[in-house]
Design an enzyme around this catalytic site. Structure first.
Site, PDB file in Angstrom:
ATOM      1  N   TRP A  66     -11.535  -9.200  -6.663  1.00 54.02           N
ATOM      2  CA  TRP A  66     -10.450  -9.668  -7.528  1.00 54.02           C
ATOM      3  C   TRP A  66      -9.711 -10.843  -6.907  1.00 54.02           C
ATOM      4  CZ3 TRP A  66      -4.874  -7.778  -7.105  1.00 54.02           C
ATOM      5  CH2 TRP A  66      -4.574  -7.419  -5.781  1.00 54.02           C
ATOM      6  N   ASP A  67      -9.924 -11.046  -5.598  1.00 56.78           N
ATOM      7  CA  ASP A  67      -9.301 -12.166  -4.887  1.00 56.78           C
ATOM      8  C   ASP A  67      -9.446 -13.460  -5.687  1.00 56.78           C
ATOM      9  OD1 ASP A  67     -10.081 -10.031  -3.154  1.00 56.78           O
ATOM     10  OD2 ASP A  67      -9.922 -11.313  -1.397  1.00 56.78           O
TER      11      ASP A  67
ATOM     12  N   GLU B 111      -4.437  -0.462  -0.826  1.00 54.80           N
ATOM     13  CA  GLU B 111      -5.560   0.393  -0.421  1.00 54.80           C
ATOM     14  C   GLU B 111      -5.169   1.503   0.547  1.00 54.80           C
ATOM     15  OE1 GLU B 111      -8.784  -2.142   0.835  1.00 54.80           O
ATOM     16  OE2 GLU B 111      -9.199  -2.775  -1.224  1.00 54.80           O
TER      17      GLU B 111
ATOM     18  N   LYS C  74      -0.526  -1.140   2.154  1.00 57.97           N
ATOM     19  CA  LYS C  74      -1.274  -2.179   2.859  1.00 57.97           C
ATOM     20  C   LYS C  74      -0.847  -3.562   2.352  1.00 57.97           C
ATOM     21  CE  LYS C  74      -6.154  -3.405   3.629  1.00 57.97           C
ATOM     22  NZ  LYS C  74      -7.513  -3.199   3.112  1.00 57.97           N
ATOM     23  N   GLN C  75      -0.464  -3.619   1.069  1.00 57.33           N
ATOM     24  CA  GLN C  75      -0.228  -4.924   0.450  1.00 57.33           C
ATOM     25  C   GLN C  75       0.606  -4.778  -0.811  1.00 57.33           C
ATOM     26  OE1 GLN C  75      -4.563  -4.151  -0.154  1.00 57.33           O
ATOM     27  NE2 GLN C  75      -4.372  -6.012  -1.379  1.00 57.33           N
TER      28      GLN C  75
HETATM   29  C1  BGC Z   1      -7.795  -5.996   0.485  1.00 57.51           C
HETATM   30  C2  BGC Z   1      -8.332  -6.186  -0.910  1.00 57.51           C
HETATM   31  C3  BGC Z   1      -9.180  -7.429  -0.947  1.00 57.51           C
HETATM   32  C4  BGC Z   1     -10.269  -7.387   0.108  1.00 57.51           C
HETATM   33  C5  BGC Z   1     -11.068  -8.662   0.186  1.00 57.51           C
HETATM   34  C6  BGC Z   1      -8.954  -5.969   1.462  1.00 57.51           C
HETATM   35  O1  BGC Z   1      -8.460  -5.859   2.766  1.00 57.51           O
HETATM   36  O2  BGC Z   1      -7.056  -4.805   0.586  1.00 57.51           O
HETATM   37  O3  BGC Z   1      -7.254  -6.295  -1.818  1.00 57.51           O
HETATM   38  O4  BGC Z   1      -9.747  -7.599  -2.198  1.00 57.51           O
HETATM   39  O5  BGC Z   1      -9.671  -7.183   1.358  1.00 57.51           O
HETATM   40  O6  BGC Z   1     -10.271  -9.736   0.555  1.00 57.51           O
END
Ligand code: BGC
Length: 761
Positions: A352-353, A479, A591-592
């Site tokens: 999704w990035d 996550e 985490k984010q």
């Molecule tokens: C993040 C995800 C991301 C992935 C790839 C993970 O560490 O939590 O949101 O899509 O990295 O960048």
């Protein structure tokens, strides 16, 4: 000014980071910034050349496997290495190396305006010979298969001979690190050398991916500025070209290499590579540089962001935009990998990035490129439909959490497949693209189908309870919290997805009934479905906690214990490398950005006060262990009026790779964060939003800057935005007329018109 990044370090760990920072690419081909001459034993390196989407397959081994687990992983392959050039002086047996003799001067530079990298070296050989060397290299933006190196050697204190040994090596491997789940561990995916041979002075190497059977060829040649006789030797898996020339003054060698692959060039990869190389016979390096500059002039005209008052951040943001350009796939089989083409982290997968963090930059400055990236997703619809069936959905399409060609490659479903929000993310970016461009053709031919198929999956993931529509058993962006009911982000994004699917159906039916009928017949869409989408969107449950006045991240998040941050040693971050996922899932720890991200993307769902309280709440429990986080906190801090905090978050985001603050830049650049830094300026400080009712801006200026400026492409017009001191200047540089909102007030600009406004504090 501020168009280059440079570095003089020979520290082994920094060299690994620099390999990513100085990587070159053009969306098709990517080459890490490795030294041509190589490294002595013990100096670590990840020597890498990649073609976007060129992968092999490997079985995923599970201890315990359940129904629907993906069985095959795709893995970006490290390809034939054409970087190597060794230089020998006179009778010295050891070639030039920055790790022997005496390095009088060493500096490497990446030039963002002219599109090449350079190493300038002054070196004393162990035997006392002094030379100046300049390496320049480029991956062409206009000849997608071309990687070229120019080496100039000039003797300082002697005259004699120079022996040049250049190789093209097909016997290569991927990097692996068993201790880090973000880097693939060793497995059966690999390349086999099909042939290594020479045709006259041209080296030709062809490899084949062991299981996917994709072929890649590399053709290479050398040109000398002085008379030279070359000798070619075919070795196991590689071809070596050597020549000895007189070294009385500067000697220049140009190595041109062409890469082709069976996905883009058919089965005749070797012949095609050789033919493309022949076409370059008389093209000097200076011409290649000129082409780069012309291409980049056009790119920067629309995409540059200028910052006055901070040279370091100015370079930082330009570096980021340049990397986005280098990473973005320009054909129907590729997109932008999490690490672009700069490294092997996340195995070259698309997440999704791309849609949420990188696409906005392209949508609003290079819409053609954005369209191509969305068409890539459109091309994955059939595999997404198959995946939806596996996941038990009777209708619709479920995009994979991570993939190259469309099949799900995530082996850890709680933080992979369960992130159903990817469907809404892709839908959201289609709508944003449509709103920013007014590209009706896109919506009718591609966007509508994506919206319909993703909406269908929400109808089956969610259900009605007491009149509200709820989505159970998904993972949001954070996550460190998995498989929850009613993740606020997911529900809000699904609502937008459903709303727009219904709206697009209505619009298309009215504007082009024939097209709508054909599409609905093909998808077996009933008349009731769009009504059901609209109804579910209206009834979507968005969790709200009246006591705290915030949006809970999901149904149970606020009931959990808060993670003990005070007793977590600094060395234990990122937490994912030190705690079992289940340990993390039991606590309030993010985490984010999750709810905060939803507040940015869909700000009209909540009051400013709810968003402010939520921001304050989640800020305390967010580790930013993912690089996709600080940029979003920056944007929301700006939206909530805390420009100082927005700036602090922005600074962190802007330097993640340049300062290696996540500690893993060696595995590749953090492309989502890179896109996020552009967003932090444009959506954050400048407060740009694209909504159904049009474009709006709300610019502020961080006190550390004197000003900033950028351009936006909106409905074919170009709006130039410039903030300086107390003043905001807006100019419609292209297009006949543009209406938008500035600080909530309507503004209209005519062609070429400039308007000046006082800047809000
Ligand atoms: C993040 C995800 C991301 C992935 C790839 C993970 O560490 O939590 O949101 O899509 O990295 O960048």
């Amino acid at each position: 000014m501020n168009w280059t990044i440079s570095n003089q370090s020979l520290d082994p760990q920094q060299l690994l980071v620099n390999e990513s920072l100085f990587s070159l690419g053009n969306g098709y081909l990517g080459v890490r910034g490795n030294f041509e001459e190589g490294y002595p034993e013990g100096v670590p390196t990840i020597r890498g050349t990649y073609i976007n989407a060129f992968h092999d397959l490997a079985a995923i081994h599970y201890g315990e496997k359940a129904f629907g687990y993906p069985e095959v992983r795709q893995k970006l392959m490290n390809l034939i290495d054409a970087q190597t050039i060794r230089l020998y002086l006179d009778d010295e047996t050891q070639p030039f190396s920055l790790f022997s003799g005496d390095v009088v001067h060493f500096e490497r530079t990446l030039d963002l305006q002219y599109g090449f990298s350079e190493r300038l070296i002054q070196w004393h050989s162990p035997a006392g010979r002094e030379i100046m060397i300049r390496f320049r290299r480029l991956v062409s933006f206009v000849r997608r298969e071309l990687f070229a190196i120019e080496v100039t050697v000039e003797p300082v204190n002697f005259s004699g001979r120079l022996k040049i040994v250049s190789t093209v090596n097909g016997d290569v491997e991927n990097f692996s690190d068993a201790s880090d789940s973000r880097v693939a561990s060793e497995d059966e995916a690999h390349l086999d050398v099909l042939s290594a041979r020479n045709d006259g002075a041209v080296s030709l190497v062809t490899d084949q991916a062991h299981t996917s059977k994709r072929k890649v060829s590399c053709a290479a040649s050398l040109n000398f500025s002085v008379p030279a006789e070359t000798q070619l030797a075919v070795l196991p898996g590689s071809v070596e070209t050597s020549a000895t020339v007189a070294l009385n003054g500067p000697v220049t060698v140009i190595k041109k290499t062409i890469y082709t692959d069976s996905l883009r060039h058919g089965q005749q990869t070797e012949q095609t590579a050789a033919a493309l190389l022949r076409g370059l016979d008389h093209v000097p390096f200076s011409k290649l540089l000129e082409e780069q500059q012309t291409y980049l002039d056009r790119f920067w005209r629309l995409s540059d962001v200028r910052i006055t008052g901070s040279p370091a951040l100015q370079t930082g943001i330009r570096f980021n935009l340049y990397q986005l350009l280098q990473a973005a796939g320009r054909d129907s089989v590729s997109s932008i990998a999490a690490k672009g083409l700069s490294g092997e982290g996340y195995e070259g997968h698309y997440f999704w990035d791309t849609e949420i963090f990188m696409l906005p930059f392209f949508t609003l400055t290079q819409p053609e490129l954005a369209r191509g990236l969305l068409l890539f997703r459109y091309g994955l619809l059939d595999s997404a439909r198959r995946r939806a069936r596996v996941m038990g959905h009777r209708k619709g399409a479920l995009f994979p959490w991570r993939t190259i060609t469309g099949s799900e490659c995530s082996a850890f479903f709680p933080a992979g497949t369960a992130q159903y929000h990817i469907n809404a993310d892709i839908a959201y970016s289609c709508v944003q693209y449509y709103l920013a461009t007014g590209d009706d053709d896109f919506l009718a031919r591609f966007g509508a189908e994506i919206l319909f198929e993703t909406a269908r999956v929400w109808m089956e993931t969610g259900h009605y309870l007491n009149g509200s529509f709820r989505v159970d058993g998904v993972t949001g962006p954070d996550e460190y919290t998995a498989i929850v009911d009613n993740n606020y982000y997911t529900n809000a994004m699904a609502k937008y997805n459903l709303y727009w699917a219904a709206k697009a159906a209505g619009n298309l039916k009215a504007a082009d009934p024939g097209c709508y009928t054909r599409l609905s017949e093909r998808l077996q869409l009933t008349d009731r479905e769009p009504e059901e989408w609209a109804h579910a969107a209206k009834a979507m449950y968005l969790p709200y906690d009246p006591e705290r006045g915030i949006n809970p991240q999901d149904d149970t998040f606020l009931q959990k214990a808060v993670w003990n941050f005070a007793e977590t040693p600094p060395g234990n971050y990122p937490l994912l490398l030190h705690y079992h996922p289940l340990t993390l899932y039991r606590y309030q720890v993010c985490k984010q950005a999750d709810t905060v991200l939803a507040h940015f993307l869909l700000e009209d769902e909540q009051t400013l006060e709810t968003m402010r309280r939520s921001f304050d709440y989640y800020e305390k429990v967010t580790t930013h262990d993912s690089s996709l986080s600080t940029c979003i906190f920056s944007i929301m801090a700006a939206r909530l009026g805390d420009t100082g905090k927005a700036y602090d978050y922005f600074k962190t985001a802007a330097r993640i790779d340049l300062d290696n603050t996540q500690g893993n830049t060696r595995d590749g650049l953090h492309l989502a964060n890179i896109g996020g830094t552009w967003m932090a300026i444009v959506f954050g400080f400048a407060g740009v939003r694209i909504k159904e009712n049009g474009l709006s801006l709300r610019p502020v200026l961080p006190s550390a800057w004197k000003g900033y400026a950028f351009r936006l492409v909106y409905h074919g017009r170009v709006l130039s935005v410039s903030v300086a001191g107390e003043q905001l200047e807006l100019q419609l540089t292209e297009g006949s007329r543009l209406s938008f909102k500035l600080y909530d007030q309507p503004v209209e600009l005519k062609s070429g018109q400039t308007a000046v406004f006082p800047l809000h504090r």
